[in-house]
Design a protein around this motif. Sequence first.
Motif, PDB file in Angstrom:
ATOM      1  N   LYS A  57       0.849  -1.191   0.000  1.00 45.81           N
ATOM      2  CA  LYS A  57       0.000   0.000   0.000  1.00 45.81           C
ATOM      3  C   LYS A  57       0.879   1.233   0.000  1.00 45.81           C
ATOM      4  N   ILE A 136      -7.223   1.757   7.962  1.00 44.77           N
ATOM      5  CA  ILE A 136      -5.964   2.081   8.616  1.00 44.77           C
ATOM      6  C   ILE A 136      -6.224   2.162  10.116  1.00 44.77           C
ATOM      7  N   GLY A 225      -3.174   4.785  -2.496  1.00 47.18           N
ATOM      8  CA  GLY A 225      -3.187   5.817  -1.445  1.00 47.18           C
ATOM      9  C   GLY A 225      -4.515   6.549  -1.421  1.00 47.18           C
ATOM     10  N   GLY A 226      -4.925   6.946  -0.253  1.00 38.57           N
ATOM     11  CA  GLY A 226      -6.230   7.603  -0.075  1.00 38.57           C
ATOM     12  C   GLY A 226      -6.301   8.927  -0.825  1.00 38.57           C
TER      13      GLY A 226
HETATM   14 MG    MG Z   1      -4.286   4.243   2.546  1.00 35.50          MG
END
Ligand code: MG
Length: 255
Positions: A57, A136, A225-226
């Motif tokens: 991630k 997370i 990634g967010g």
């Molecule tokens: Mg993330």
Amino acid sequence: MSKLDTLAVLVDEAARTARAIPQLTDSEKLSVHDAYEIQALAVERRYARGERLIGVKMGLTSRAKMQQVGVDEVIWGRLTDAMRLEEGGILSRSRYIHPRAEPEIAFLLKAPLVGEISAAEAVVAIEAVAPAMEIIDSRYRDFKFTLTDVIADNSSSSGFVLGPWARPDQDLSNLGILVEIDGRPVEIGSSAAILGHPLRSLVAASRLVSRAHGALEAGWIVLAGGATAARPLMVGQHVKTTIQNLGSVAFQVGE
Ligand code: MG
Ligand code: OOG
């Protein structure tokens, strides 16, 4: 046991028992290299318990995420098979300390990627792309950490859920992203928030992971990634992310 081994046991046990710990940097000076070493040693303990590495991630690839946690460097962490939650499944809240969910784009690789590559080289290694969410859960008190703390803590990774795989030969540069909790929109964003284009996150993954670990392997999942800030999870919530042209992914938060 070396100092890094001891710290790896600390973060791994915090994750395993869902008990928050003070930041490692409260009492230790750690380089970024040390921090990735601790991450590798901590994840080794998961392998020893039967978990398997299935991808990586990327983290802090958008401004929204950097601002939320006050760290502004791109980081990465390891994903194991045990972290995967079935689409539409129930996340057990009690297994986490203070979990949050964030929308992600997932890549499935069909060929290895190594070192410095171009976006065009990254594209041809992608088998499929999917809407996804990451869960997370910082192992540190109050979800507060420095760059090296979060890297040592496997970049807060604790779970992920994948939606339907779609063809990779489509424009991913500016897809609308909507996160809903219990049917109410809570975050709205765009895939462009991910380093300007989510493919750049895959390029960065190849560079960073090769440096510390080796190639990104065929069959691996890479989370880009967010794209928005992450939302705290509470028992009973239904959490859903929809990404334009890709579809939706959801899960439920249980006890
Ligand atoms: Mg993330
Ligand atoms: C660090 C992990 C960041 C992302 O997608 O940006 C991350 C954190 O926010 O705790 O997973």
